[in-house]
Design an enzyme around this catalytic site. Structure first.
Site, PDB file in Angstrom:
ATOM      1  N   GLU A 123      61.227   1.039  55.221  1.00  0.00           N
ATOM      2  CA  GLU A 123      60.132   1.099  54.238  1.00  0.00           C
ATOM      3  C   GLU A 123      58.770   0.941  54.893  1.00  0.00           C
ATOM      4  O   GLU A 123      57.773   1.470  54.406  1.00  0.00           O
ATOM      5  CB  GLU A 123      60.306   0.001  53.180  1.00  0.00           C
ATOM      6  CG  GLU A 123      61.513   0.176  52.273  1.00  0.00           C
ATOM      7  CD  GLU A 123      62.752  -0.561  52.750  1.00  0.00           C
ATOM      8  OE1 GLU A 123      62.890  -0.798  53.968  1.00  0.00           O
ATOM      9  OE2 GLU A 123      63.597  -0.892  51.886  1.00  0.00           O
TER      10      GLU A 123
ATOM     11  N   GLU B 124      70.028  -2.306  51.026  1.00  0.00           N
ATOM     12  CA  GLU B 124      69.926  -3.460  50.112  1.00  0.00           C
ATOM     13  C   GLU B 124      71.048  -3.433  49.072  1.00  0.00           C
ATOM     14  O   GLU B 124      71.613  -4.471  48.726  1.00  0.00           O
ATOM     15  CB  GLU B 124      68.551  -3.448  49.440  1.00  0.00           C
ATOM     16  CG  GLU B 124      67.427  -3.673  50.447  1.00  0.00           C
ATOM     17  CD  GLU B 124      66.043  -3.499  49.835  1.00  0.00           C
ATOM     18  OE1 GLU B 124      65.692  -2.350  49.477  1.00  0.00           O
ATOM     19  OE2 GLU B 124      65.321  -4.494  49.707  1.00  0.00           O
TER      20      GLU B 124
ATOM     21  N   ALA C 149      65.605   4.133  48.280  1.00  0.00           N
ATOM     22  CA  ALA C 149      65.117   4.444  46.938  1.00  0.00           C
ATOM     23  C   ALA C 149      64.505   5.839  46.990  1.00  0.00           C
ATOM     24  O   ALA C 149      64.095   6.308  48.062  1.00  0.00           O
ATOM     25  CB  ALA C 149      64.078   3.411  46.519  1.00  0.00           C
TER      26      ALA C 149
ATOM     27  N   GLY D 191      66.571   0.868  50.242  1.00  0.00           N
ATOM     28  CA  GLY D 191      67.290   0.413  49.050  1.00  0.00           C
ATOM     29  C   GLY D 191      68.795   0.622  49.174  1.00  0.00           C
ATOM     30  O   GLY D 191      69.578  -0.114  48.566  1.00  0.00           O
TER      31      GLY D 191
HETATM   32  N1  CO8 Z   1      64.142   9.704  48.719  1.00  0.00           N
HETATM   33  C1  CO8 Z   1      64.091  10.966  48.252  1.00  0.00           C
HETATM   34  N2  CO8 Z   1      64.623  12.014  48.904  1.00  0.00           N
HETATM   35  C2  CO8 Z   1      65.231  11.765  50.079  1.00  0.00           C
HETATM   36  C3  CO8 Z   1      65.302  10.481  50.629  1.00  0.00           C
HETATM   37  C4  CO8 Z   1      64.733   9.403  49.880  1.00  0.00           C
HETATM   38  N3  CO8 Z   1      64.811   8.132  50.277  1.00  0.00           N
HETATM   39  N4  CO8 Z   1      65.940  10.541  51.821  1.00  0.00           N
HETATM   40  C5  CO8 Z   1      66.247  11.840  52.006  1.00  0.00           C
HETATM   41  N5  CO8 Z   1      65.834  12.586  50.959  1.00  0.00           N
HETATM   42  C6  CO8 Z   1      65.947  14.040  50.778  1.00  0.00           C
HETATM   43  C7  CO8 Z   1      64.996  14.795  51.695  1.00  0.00           C
HETATM   44  O1  CO8 Z   1      63.715  14.852  51.125  1.00  0.00           O
HETATM   45  C8  CO8 Z   1      65.676  16.143  51.770  1.00  0.00           C
HETATM   46  O2  CO8 Z   1      65.404  16.852  50.596  1.00  0.00           O
HETATM   47  P1  CO8 Z   1      64.897  18.403  50.708  1.00  0.00           P
HETATM   48  O3  CO8 Z   1      66.059  19.120  51.335  1.00  0.00           O
HETATM   49  O4  CO8 Z   1      64.668  18.772  49.276  1.00  0.00           O
HETATM   50  O5  CO8 Z   1      63.692  18.389  51.570  1.00  0.00           O
HETATM   51  C9  CO8 Z   1      67.171  15.777  51.716  1.00  0.00           C
HETATM   52  O6  CO8 Z   1      67.237  14.464  51.172  1.00  0.00           O
HETATM   53  C10 CO8 Z   1      67.822  15.747  53.096  1.00  0.00           C
HETATM   54  O7  CO8 Z   1      67.041  14.891  53.921  1.00  0.00           O
HETATM   55  P2  CO8 Z   1      66.482  15.317  55.367  1.00  0.00           P
HETATM   56  O8  CO8 Z   1      66.266  16.798  55.411  1.00  0.00           O
HETATM   57  O9  CO8 Z   1      65.314  14.441  55.675  1.00  0.00           O
HETATM   58  O10 CO8 Z   1      67.748  14.968  56.267  1.00  0.00           O
HETATM   59  P3  CO8 Z   1      67.752  14.582  57.804  1.00  0.00           P
HETATM   60  O11 CO8 Z   1      69.182  14.565  58.211  1.00  0.00           O
HETATM   61  O12 CO8 Z   1      66.805  15.429  58.573  1.00  0.00           O
HETATM   62  O13 CO8 Z   1      67.161  13.072  57.854  1.00  0.00           O
HETATM   63  C11 CO8 Z   1      66.962  10.772  57.132  1.00  0.00           C
HETATM   64  C12 CO8 Z   1      67.878  12.026  57.260  1.00  0.00           C
HETATM   65  C13 CO8 Z   1      66.629  10.234  58.516  1.00  0.00           C
HETATM   66  C14 CO8 Z   1      67.778   9.732  56.351  1.00  0.00           C
HETATM   67  C15 CO8 Z   1      65.685  11.160  56.371  1.00  0.00           C
HETATM   68  O14 CO8 Z   1      66.033  11.859  55.196  1.00  0.00           O
HETATM   69  C16 CO8 Z   1      64.837   9.975  55.961  1.00  0.00           C
HETATM   70  O15 CO8 Z   1      64.145   9.408  56.786  1.00  0.00           O
HETATM   71  N6  CO8 Z   1      64.888   9.597  54.657  1.00  0.00           N
HETATM   72  C17 CO8 Z   1      64.066   8.523  54.124  1.00  0.00           C
HETATM   73  C18 CO8 Z   1      64.586   7.169  54.543  1.00  0.00           C
HETATM   74  C19 CO8 Z   1      63.694   6.079  53.997  1.00  0.00           C
HETATM   75  O16 CO8 Z   1      62.532   5.986  54.300  1.00  0.00           O
HETATM   76  N7  CO8 Z   1      64.278   5.220  53.143  1.00  0.00           N
HETATM   77  C20 CO8 Z   1      63.550   4.128  52.510  1.00  0.00           C
HETATM   78  C21 CO8 Z   1      63.029   4.587  51.181  1.00  0.00           C
HETATM   79  S1  CO8 Z   1      62.001   3.367  50.404  1.00  0.00           S
HETATM   80  C22 CO8 Z   1      63.073   2.259  49.759  1.00  0.00           C
HETATM   81  O17 CO8 Z   1      64.253   2.390  49.887  1.00  0.00           O
HETATM   82  C23 CO8 Z   1      62.463   1.117  49.032  1.00  0.00           C
HETATM   83  C24 CO8 Z   1      63.523   0.079  48.661  1.00  0.00           C
HETATM   84  C25 CO8 Z   1      62.936  -0.960  47.763  1.00  0.00           C
HETATM   85  C26 CO8 Z   1      63.123  -0.529  46.336  1.00  0.00           C
HETATM   86  C27 CO8 Z   1      62.398  -1.441  45.420  1.00  0.00           C
HETATM   87  C28 CO8 Z   1      62.450  -0.933  44.001  1.00  0.00           C
HETATM   88  C29 CO8 Z   1      62.233   0.509  43.869  1.00  0.00           C
END
Ligand code: CO8
Length: 258
Positions: free
Chosen positions: A132, A112, A65, A109
């Protein structure tokens, strides 16, 4: 319909829906989830669609998400909005089969969402996770329930509590995905599977999908009864006569969804 966060193409009775927020690794925000729901409703209604494929990019199916969008919300916001609750139910309410074609990061998400589809075929670079916990929250659109049913309690609990990722080989071994294909061949392979499903009697396809999904919703005896009734009901269709006659006459069946 014009969408900004997804791309929809229809070919050979298959609707291909691509998540398209490359700047955020296809993170699921409200607009994307709303557009996805609308596209699925359209696909379900469209006679030119008999199977749906949901995919992302090679780097990410969806990295979760959208953390930026969620970060300012409080309990009352997410409770009142029921954030993504209706949208995820729209996916499971879709009558036509949905295949998740998953490559790269399939997290939170995103994992999911893939699990809410009917089955997952993944690329060899796929990484699954429920990270998460690292954000001080937990899965919220089915992860604790669906991942546990797919891979069992031990592995699911470990993934939810540590946030560690599972690679494609582990995901296949654990039963999360139906199979793994090389990343460069993912879409052609999945589209071929979708076209194969599209050739079948759609009455039988929907009945079988309903029955398999019942296995997650009910007791064994109720599920078996549901299956038997659907099986019996298919004998009221012309497609059953055609399918069995074609086999006996050693020819390909011509299903007409009647
Ligand atoms: N949300 C928003 N932006 C994101 C997300 C995300 N989940 N994941 C990546 N991005 C963005 C980064 O901020 C970055 O943007 P910018 O260039 O502007 O800084 C761009 O995408 C590229 O990402 P990275 O530079 O971080 O890329 P890497 O290759 O270094 O890393 C990863 C890739 C490992 C996937 C890393 O991006 C990461 O850890 N992302 C977050 C993963 C995460 O924590 N996911 C869970 C999110 S919470 C969730 O899903 C809740 C679900 C339940 C929902 C319930 C209702 C809402």
């Amino acid at each position: 319909m014009a969408y900004q966060t997804i791309i929809v193409e229809i070919e050979d009775y298959v609707a291909l829906i691509r998540l398209n927020r490359p700047e955020a690794l296809n993170a699921l925000n409200s607009q994307l989830m709303r557009e996805l729901g609308e596209a699925l409703t359209e696909a379900d209604r469209n006679e030119k669609v008999r199977c749906i494929v949901l995919t992302g990019s090679e780097k990410a199916f969806a990295a979760g998400a959208d953390i930026k969008e969620m970060s300012t919300k409080n309990f009352v916001d997410v409770y009142t909005e029921n954030l993504f609750g209706d949208e995820i139910e729209r996916i499971t309410a879709t009558r036509k089969p949905i295949i998740a074609a998953v490559s790269g990061y399939t997290l939170g998400g995103g994992c999911e969402l893939a699990m809410a589809c009917d089955f997952i075929i993944c690329a060899d670079n796929a990484k699954f996770g429920q990270p998460e916990i690292n954000l001080g929250v937990m899965a919220g659109i089915g992860g604790t329930q669906r991942l546990t049913r797919f891979v069992g309690k031990s592995k699911s609990m470990e993934m939810h509590l540590t946030g560690r990722f599972m690679d494609a080989v582990e995901a296949e071994r654990a039963g999360l995905v139906s199979r793994i294909v090389p990343a460069s061949k993912l879409l052609p392979e999945v589209m071929a599977v979708a076209r194969k499903i599209a050739e079948k009697s759609q009455i039988a396809v929907v009945a079988a999908k309903e029955a398999v999904n019942r296995a997650y919703e009910t007791t064994l005896s109720e599920g078996l009864l549901f299956e038997r009734r659907n099986f019996q009901a298919l004998f009221a269709t012309e497609d059953q006569k055609e399918g069995m006659a074609a086999f006996l006459e050693k020819r390909e069946p011509q299903f007409r969804d009647k």
